[in-house]
Scaffold this motif. Structure first.
Motif, short mmCIF file in Angstrom:
data_model
loop_
_atom_site.label_atom_id
_atom_site.label_comp_id
_atom_site.label_asym_id
_atom_site.label_seq_id
_atom_site.Cartn_x
_atom_site.Cartn_y
_atom_site.Cartn_z
N CYS A 79 0.83 -1.22 0.00
CA CYS A 79 0.00 0.00 0.00
C CYS A 79 0.86 1.26 0.00
O CYS A 79 0.55 2.24 -0.69
CB CYS A 79 -0.93 0.00 1.21
N LYS A 80 1.93 1.26 0.79
CA LYS A 80 2.77 2.44 0.89
C LYS A 80 3.54 2.71 -0.40
O LYS A 80 3.86 3.86 -0.72
CB LYS A 80 3.74 2.29 2.07
N ARG A 81 3.81 1.66 -1.16
CA ARG A 81 4.52 1.85 -2.42
C ARG A 81 3.58 2.34 -3.53
O ARG A 81 4.03 2.92 -4.52
CB ARG A 81 5.15 0.52 -2.86
N ALA A 82 2.30 2.08 -3.37
CA ALA A 82 1.32 2.40 -4.42
C ALA A 82 1.07 3.91 -4.50
O ALA A 82 1.23 4.64 -3.52
CB ALA A 82 0.02 1.67 -4.15
N GLN A 83 0.66 4.34 -5.68
CA GLN A 83 0.33 5.74 -5.91
C GLN A 83 -1.13 5.84 -6.39
O GLN A 83 -1.64 4.93 -7.03
CB GLN A 83 1.25 6.34 -6.97
N PRO A 84 -1.79 6.95 -6.07
CA PRO A 84 -3.17 7.13 -6.53
C PRO A 84 -3.27 7.11 -8.05
O PRO A 84 -2.34 7.54 -8.75
CB PRO A 84 -3.54 8.52 -5.99
N ASN A 85 -4.37 6.58 -8.56
CA ASN A 85 -4.61 6.60 -9.99
C ASN A 85 -5.66 7.67 -10.33
O ASN A 85 -6.10 8.42 -9.44
CB ASN A 85 -5.03 5.22 -10.49
N LEU A 86 -6.07 7.73 -11.58
CA LEU A 86 -7.01 8.77 -12.00
C LEU A 86 -8.37 8.64 -11.32
O LEU A 86 -9.09 9.63 -11.19
CB LEU A 86 -7.18 8.73 -13.52
N GLY A 87 -8.71 7.42 -10.88
CA GLY A 87 -9.94 7.27 -10.12
C GLY A 87 -9.86 8.01 -8.80
O GLY A 87 -10.78 8.74 -8.42
N HIS A 88 -8.75 7.83 -8.08
CA HIS A 88 -8.56 8.53 -6.81
C HIS A 88 -8.54 10.05 -7.00
O HIS A 88 -9.20 10.78 -6.25
CB HIS A 88 -7.23 8.11 -6.17
N THR A 89 -7.77 10.52 -7.97
CA THR A 89 -7.66 11.97 -8.15
C THR A 89 -8.97 12.59 -8.61
O THR A 89 -9.27 13.74 -8.27
CB THR A 89 -6.53 12.31 -9.14
N SER A 90 -9.77 11.83 -9.34
CA SER A 90 -11.08 12.34 -9.77
C SER A 90 -12.01 12.51 -8.57
O SER A 90 -12.77 13.48 -8.48
CB SER A 90 -11.72 11.39 -10.78
N ILE A 91 -11.95 11.58 -7.62
CA ILE A 91 -12.77 11.69 -6.42
C ILE A 91 -12.31 12.88 -5.58
O ILE A 91 -13.13 13.59 -4.99
CB ILE A 91 -12.69 10.37 -5.62
N ALA A 92 -11.01 13.12 -5.54
CA ALA A 92 -10.51 14.31 -4.84
C ALA A 92 -11.02 15.59 -5.51
O ALA A 92 -11.34 16.58 -4.83
CB ALA A 92 -8.98 14.30 -4.82
N LYS A 93 -11.11 15.58 -6.83
CA LYS A 93 -11.65 16.75 -7.54
C LYS A 93 -13.13 16.96 -7.21
O LYS A 93 -13.59 18.10 -7.13
CB LYS A 93 -11.46 16.56 -9.05
#
Length: 285
Positions: free
Chosen positions: A80-94
């Motif tokens: 989990c700590k190595r993983a980075q957010p994808n466009l799904g995550h960033t869209s929810i943040a938007k």
């Protein structure tokens, strides 16, 4: 492209004051390389024995073999700590940036990627816990402790040193601490998982986005039922059908969007921005 029916209902929703709730599951983080807990890679192998998640992910198993559970938890924490957010995550943040106090994120994921993507702590309800805190396994106190940063990344099957094991002891009673996660043989509660608050907001929700979850746990089902009872719009964004699909398919205010959340959520955000004229809602006072 969103259907005309969905676009029309989104426009009506934007004109009102009801809440937008996003409910996410493992499918969102799977696109960031985190294996789903129920998938083949979610199993824990010890020697020739494969433990099912429903077996090792329990308080009962922890009480018998705490070190095995911690080895499993620390390995998954490393992923989990190595993983980075994808466009799904960033869209929810938007979406939170657009809706602000009309927005709530309910996530079953413990990986913290939503927060890393930009969602706020106070609008993000981690209803299955998180990997950044631990707590006393004997409940001598209700305090959540920060995960010891001295414990680094772990390979699959790698054990803990004596010093690391001591770092996982409760400062109050010296019992071994446990991960701050909801296990299969436990129940939701407000203190650790904000279950009552989540249901309260569901009663005020006019638009529910279900993203990357199969709907196999109790609280998400209660949230879905509450929103449907209050005649809210429900949009299910998943690769395949789940336990919500049949009821959504039969509803005039329910919509199924099939595909990757990293592709569909950006389209939804763009449509909402167009309907809003690119202006965010005002913060409530």
């Amino acid at each position: 492209m969103l259907s005309k029916e969905l676009t029309y209902l989104l426009e009506k929703f934007l004109q009102g004051d009801r809440q937008l709730m996003v409910l996410t599951g493992a499918g969102v983080s799977a696109e960031s390389g985190i294996p789903t807990y129920r998938g083949v890679e979610g199993y824990w192998t010890k020697g020739s024995r494969n433990y099912k998640p429903e077996e090792i992910g329990t308080l009962r198993f922890f009480q018998k073999k705490p070190e095995e559970v911690w080895k499993f938890a620390l390995y998954r924490r490393t992923i989990c700590k190595r993983a980075q957010p994808n466009l799904g995550h960033t869209s929810i943040a938007k979406l939170e940036n657009i809706f602000r106090d009309r927005f709530t994120l309910i996530t079953q994921n413990v990986d913290g990627l939503h927060l890393k993507a930009g969602n706020s702590d106070h609008r993000t309800y981690q209803i299955h816990g998180d990997i950044d805190h631990i707590r006393c396994s004997l409940n001598c106190t209700r305090t959540l402790y920060e995960f010891p940063q001295e414990i680094g990344e772990k390979k699959q099957g790698e054990g803990l040193t004596g010093a690391e094991w001591e770092l996982l002891r409760c400062p109050e009673c010296d019992a071994i601490c446990r991960p701050n996660v909801l296990w299969f043989d436990e129940f939701y509660n407000e203190r650790y998982y904000r279950s009552e608050s989540a249901l309260k907001i569901a009663g005020k929700t006019g638009l529910l986005l279900i993203v990357g979850t199969m709907g196999t746990t109790n609280l998400p089902n209660q949230i879905f039922d509450t929103v449907r009872f209050k005649q809210g719009i429900v949009v299910d964004i998943n690769l395949e059908d789940n336990l919500f699909s049949e009821e959504i398919r039969d509803s005039r205010t329910g919509f199924l969007l099939r595909g990757k959340s990293s592709e569909l959520l950006p389209q939804l955000v763009d449509e909402i921005r167009k309907l809003r004229g690119w202006q965010p809602f005002e913060e409530s006072i």
